[in-house]
Structure formats: C-alpha cells, structure tokens
Design a protein around this motif. Structure first.
Motif, PDB file in Angstrom:
ATOM      1  N   UNK A 136       0.854  -1.185   0.000  1.00 37.58           N
ATOM      2  CA  UNK A 136       0.000   0.000   0.000  1.00 37.58           C
ATOM      3  C   UNK A 136       0.889   1.234   0.000  1.00 37.58           C
ATOM      4  N   UNK A 137       0.634   2.129  -0.929  1.00 37.35           N
ATOM      5  CA  UNK A 137       1.543   3.246  -1.196  1.00 37.35           C
ATOM      6  C   UNK A 137       1.183   4.494  -0.396  1.00 37.35           C
ATOM      7  N   UNK A 138       2.051   5.498  -0.477  1.00 36.11           N
ATOM      8  CA  UNK A 138       1.890   6.706   0.327  1.00 36.11           C
ATOM      9  C   UNK A 138       0.608   7.456  -0.047  1.00 36.11           C
ATOM     10  N   UNK A 139       0.006   8.182   0.909  1.00 40.21           N
ATOM     11  CA  UNK A 139      -1.268   8.858   0.639  1.00 40.21           C
ATOM     12  C   UNK A 139      -1.180  10.004  -0.353  1.00 40.21           C
ATOM     13  N   UNK A 140       0.030  10.517  -0.610  1.00 40.25           N
ATOM     14  CA  UNK A 140       0.179  11.640  -1.529  1.00 40.25           C
ATOM     15  C   UNK A 140       0.259  11.185  -2.991  1.00 40.25           C
ATOM     16  N   UNK A 147      -1.369  22.536   0.656  1.00 40.38           N
ATOM     17  CA  UNK A 147      -2.632  22.652   1.385  1.00 40.38           C
ATOM     18  C   UNK A 147      -3.216  21.276   1.682  1.00 40.38           C
ATOM     19  N   UNK A 148      -3.087  20.348   0.719  1.00 43.40           N
ATOM     20  CA  UNK A 148      -3.602  18.996   0.921  1.00 43.40           C
ATOM     21  C   UNK A 148      -2.686  18.205   1.848  1.00 43.40           C
ATOM     22  N   UNK A 149      -1.389  18.454   1.777  1.00 41.22           N
ATOM     23  CA  UNK A 149      -0.460  17.843   2.739  1.00 41.22           C
ATOM     24  C   UNK A 149      -0.876  18.237   4.156  1.00 41.22           C
ATOM     25  N   UNK A 150      -1.224  19.511   4.334  1.00 44.52           N
ATOM     26  CA  UNK A 150      -1.655  19.990   5.651  1.00 44.52           C
ATOM     27  C   UNK A 150      -2.918  19.279   6.116  1.00 44.52           C
ATOM     28  N   UNK A 151      -3.870  19.083   5.203  1.00 44.46           N
ATOM     29  CA  UNK A 151      -5.125  18.419   5.570  1.00 44.46           C
ATOM     30  C   UNK A 151      -4.879  16.949   5.893  1.00 44.46           C
ATOM     31  N   UNK A 180     -15.868  18.952   6.674  1.00 44.38           N
ATOM     32  CA  UNK A 180     -15.261  19.539   5.481  1.00 44.38           C
ATOM     33  C   UNK A 180     -15.226  21.065   5.578  1.00 44.38           C
ATOM     34  N   UNK A 181     -16.251  21.612   6.214  1.00 44.11           N
ATOM     35  CA  UNK A 181     -16.313  23.069   6.370  1.00 44.11           C
ATOM     36  C   UNK A 181     -15.123  23.569   7.192  1.00 44.11           C
ATOM     37  N   UNK A 182     -14.827  22.885   8.298  1.00 45.18           N
ATOM     38  CA  UNK A 182     -13.714  23.299   9.163  1.00 45.18           C
ATOM     39  C   UNK A 182     -12.377  23.133   8.456  1.00 45.18           C
ATOM     40  N   UNK A 183     -12.225  22.038   7.707  1.00 44.03           N
ATOM     41  CA  UNK A 183     -10.958  21.797   7.014  1.00 44.03           C
ATOM     42  C   UNK A 183     -10.773  22.761   5.848  1.00 44.03           C
ATOM     43  N   UNK A 184     -11.861  23.074   5.154  1.00 42.76           N
ATOM     44  CA  UNK A 184     -11.773  24.047   4.058  1.00 42.76           C
ATOM     45  C   UNK A 184     -11.378  25.421   4.581  1.00 42.76           C
ATOM     46  N   UNK A 185     -11.963  25.795   5.727  1.00 41.06           N
ATOM     47  CA  UNK A 185     -11.619  27.070   6.348  1.00 41.06           C
ATOM     48  C   UNK A 185     -10.149  27.090   6.761  1.00 41.06           C
ATOM     49  N   UNK A 186      -9.653  25.960   7.194  1.00 43.28           N
ATOM     50  CA  UNK A 186      -8.262  25.866   7.658  1.00 43.28           C
ATOM     51  C   UNK A 186      -7.276  26.236   6.555  1.00 43.28           C
ATOM     52  N   UNK A 187      -7.595  25.870   5.295  1.00 36.76           N
ATOM     53  CA  UNK A 187      -6.677  26.164   4.187  1.00 36.76           C
ATOM     54  C   UNK A 187      -7.228  27.236   3.246  1.00 36.76           C
ATOM     55  N   UNK A 188      -8.281  27.912   3.689  1.00 33.90           N
ATOM     56  CA  UNK A 188      -8.838  29.082   2.977  1.00 33.90           C
ATOM     57  C   UNK A 188      -9.324  28.750   1.565  1.00 33.90           C
ATOM     58  N   UNK A 206     -16.122  22.700  -1.800  1.00 33.02           N
ATOM     59  CA  UNK A 206     -16.062  22.028  -3.101  1.00 33.02           C
ATOM     60  C   UNK A 206     -14.623  21.933  -3.591  1.00 33.02           C
ATOM     61  N   UNK A 207     -13.879  23.028  -3.443  1.00 35.09           N
ATOM     62  CA  UNK A 207     -12.478  23.031  -3.872  1.00 35.09           C
ATOM     63  C   UNK A 207     -11.654  22.060  -3.033  1.00 35.09           C
ATOM     64  N   UNK A 208     -11.898  22.026  -1.734  1.00 35.68           N
ATOM     65  CA  UNK A 208     -11.188  21.085  -0.859  1.00 35.68           C
ATOM     66  C   UNK A 208     -11.409  19.649  -1.316  1.00 35.68           C
ATOM     67  N   UNK A 209     -12.661  19.284  -1.542  1.00 36.35           N
ATOM     68  CA  UNK A 209     -12.965  17.909  -1.931  1.00 36.35           C
ATOM     69  C   UNK A 209     -12.344  17.560  -3.280  1.00 36.35           C
ATOM     70  N   UNK A 210     -12.360  18.530  -4.196  1.00 40.30           N
ATOM     71  CA  UNK A 210     -11.775  18.288  -5.525  1.00 40.30           C
ATOM     72  C   UNK A 210     -10.262  18.107  -5.428  1.00 40.30           C
ATOM     73  N   UNK A 211      -9.585  18.990  -4.696  1.00 44.64           N
ATOM     74  CA  UNK A 211      -8.133  18.909  -4.565  1.00 44.64           C
ATOM     75  C   UNK A 211      -7.710  17.651  -3.819  1.00 44.64           C
ATOM     76  N   UNK A 212      -8.475  17.297  -2.789  1.00 43.49           N
ATOM     77  CA  UNK A 212      -8.124  16.125  -1.987  1.00 43.49           C
ATOM     78  C   UNK A 212      -8.211  14.848  -2.822  1.00 43.49           C
ATOM     79  N   UNK A 213      -9.290  14.700  -3.564  1.00 39.08           N
ATOM     80  CA  UNK A 213      -9.442  13.491  -4.383  1.00 39.08           C
ATOM     81  C   UNK A 213      -8.430  13.463  -5.523  1.00 39.08           C
ATOM     82  N   UNK A 214      -8.115  14.619  -6.083  1.00 40.79           N
ATOM     83  CA  UNK A 214      -7.122  14.673  -7.155  1.00 40.79           C
ATOM     84  C   UNK A 214      -5.750  14.225  -6.652  1.00 40.79           C
ATOM     85  N   UNK A 215      -5.467  14.483  -5.376  1.00 43.89           N
ATOM     86  CA  UNK A 215      -4.174  14.113  -4.798  1.00 43.89           C
ATOM     87  C   UNK A 215      -4.140  12.663  -4.351  1.00 43.89           C
ATOM     88  N   UNK A 216      -5.163  12.229  -3.596  1.00 47.51           N
ATOM     89  CA  UNK A 216      -5.142  10.906  -2.969  1.00 47.51           C
ATOM     90  C   UNK A 216      -5.873   9.834  -3.774  1.00 47.51           C
TER      91      UNK A 216
END
Length: 275
Positions: free
Chosen positions: A82-86, A155-159, A173-181, A185-195
């Motif tokens: 199983x490979x790294x989450x990034x 930003x996704x590394x931070x999450x 998701x609201x709290x995590x999105x606020x954390x990285x400004x 929707x953008x958080x979910x898109x970036x997170x899935x694109x990375x992981x």
C-alpha cells in the motif's frame, strides 16, 4: 516488532507505506483506501475489475486508490504494498508499468526483481529498516527511471497531516476548508485529485492503519478499533471487509505465523494519535 519463529506471512507498517507478503485465499471484492502495488511472488495472479467484469492475469499490477476489484492469487503467495497517501509512489511506479487495462496498470518492468525482493523479505524475515532499503532499491524505480512528480499541493499535505494527527475526530469539510482558505467544493476536488479517494474514505483507511499498529502492540481487535476512532466493532468489521476483502478474524488467525514489524516513526505517530 512482533514476530513468530516461522513466518509464512509478514506485515510491515511504515508511516507512509504498508506491505503484506503471504497467502491471500479470499475472493471478495475490495476497494482499497490507498493505491497499491500487487505482485505474485510465486507466479501469475488474476485481477477482476468490478466496473467492467474484465479479468486480467499477470505477475504485477498497480491499482489506483478507490478501484473495486477481486484478487485471485491462483494459490500463489502475493505481495501487496500500500503506497503513500500523496500518490508520489504511485506516480513513480506508473512510469514503470507496461500497459493500462481499464483503470489498472499491468506488468512492471522490474517485476522479476520485485518478486525476488519480496521472497527475500519473507524467507529471511528482514527487519523494517532492511526491508525499507530493499523496497526502495529493488521494487521502486530509480529517479533516473521515473522522475518524481511536482511537489504535492501543500494545502492537501496539511489536511492529510491534520486528519492523521487524531483519526478519532471527524473534522467537518467546512472546518478543514476554512483551515486552508478554500471552499468545501475546492477542498474535496483537490483532496481526491491528490489521494484518489474522498476525505471520508481516507479517514477510514487511516483508522485501519492505526488499528493494525495497535494490534501489533498487543491490543485486542475491539480495543484497537475503538482507540483508532471506529464507533464499534461492527463498524470496524464492515470497513475492514470492504477495504481489504477479508474479515478481521481471518487476519488474526494468521498472526500466530505472521511476522509483524512496526516502524518506530509509525508507532510513535499512531500512539500519539490515540494518546
């Protein structure tokens, strides 16, 4: 580290990777929470992609996170890394695969060397440092064979780090999105694109990793699952079966003949998570 006198199977738990080598007699669909490299140690294995029903045979496969499939080991021992989450490991390995069939990559250029390396880890019960070194040099392509991709979005590394810091907390998701400004929707898109998987599924996958680490430290299944953030044993059993294709009890039955190595960094990280 926990290990038996004989080791027909072996499990390594590092902070960013997990490796199982041994038998895999199950035939249930699984949807992994991380990308993985699957290698038949003794000979060809088969993968059936549930989305298309197509079955592929080969000696090595690169499976993206979130893909549902059925593994048939054909009676051979397998190595499932199983490979790294990034997804940096995935990017490197993808460049060394010979072809893509549907959503799965087939035939690593180093598959003979990879099988030999996994055989050595199992037969000689290499410790985690020796196994990690062999994994890097014999299993993964060199920087010249497969250059690394551009740096992961910080930003996704931070999450990811934020989720891993305490897997028992269901951060919204609201709290995590606020954390990285960014927006949710953008958080979910970036997170899935990375992981490759949604945030909720990543959190559950990490809880499985923490549970496995706690089991290696002597906790019972119920204790480990609850400490890792699962609501109850039933929830843990469901997620385990869904993501790994087998029941927790089938794994526990094998631990009497399984060598388990926990990297010090992974151990400290997991224990601090639940401390």
């Amino acid at each position: 580290m926990i290990h038996a006198i004989t080791a027909p199977s072996i499990l390594y738990l590092w902070k960013s990777r997990t490796l199982y080598i041994g038998e895999y007699p199950e035939f249930s669909p699984l949807t992994q929470g991380a990308a993985s490299l699957l290698v038949g140690v003794d000979g060809p294995i088969s993968i059936t992609q549930c989305s298309s029903g197509e079955t592929i045979s080969g000696n090595s496969f690169l499976i993206p996170a979130g893909i549902t499939f059925v593994l048939d080991s054909n009676g051979h021992r397998i190595a499932n890394c199983y490979l790294d989450p990034y997804n940096e490991d995935f990017f490197r390995l993808k460049q060394a695969m010979k072809e893509q069939v549907g959503e799965i990559y087939v035939g690593n250029k180093k598959e003979i060397m990879q099988a030999a390396a996994f055989e050595k880890m199992l037969c000689h019960t290499l410790d985690q440092k020796e196994a990690s070194s062999l994994l890097e040099h014999a299993v993964f392509p060199s920087i010249f064979e497969a250059p690394k991709r551009p740096a992961t979005d910080p930003r996704i590394v931070e999450i990811i780090d934020f989720i891993q810091d305490d897997p028992t907390i269901n951060h919204t998701n609201k709290a995590m999105a606020k954390r990285i400004s960014v927006s949710e929707v953008t958080l979910q898109r970036l997170f899935k694109a990375t992981t490759g998987i949604p945030i909720r599924r990543f959190r559950l996958w990490h809880r499985l990793f923490v549970t496995a680490t706690l089991l290696a430290c002597g906790r019972s299944i119920t204790e480990a699952a609850l400490e890792a953030g699962f609501s109850d044993a039933s929830h843990f059993n469901h997620v385990f079966k869904d993501m790994l294709g087998m029941s927790p009890s089938s794994i526990i039955r094998r631990t009497k003949n399984m060598a388990i190595f926990v990297d010090e960094g992974a151990l400290k990280h997991s224990l601090s998570d639940v401390g």
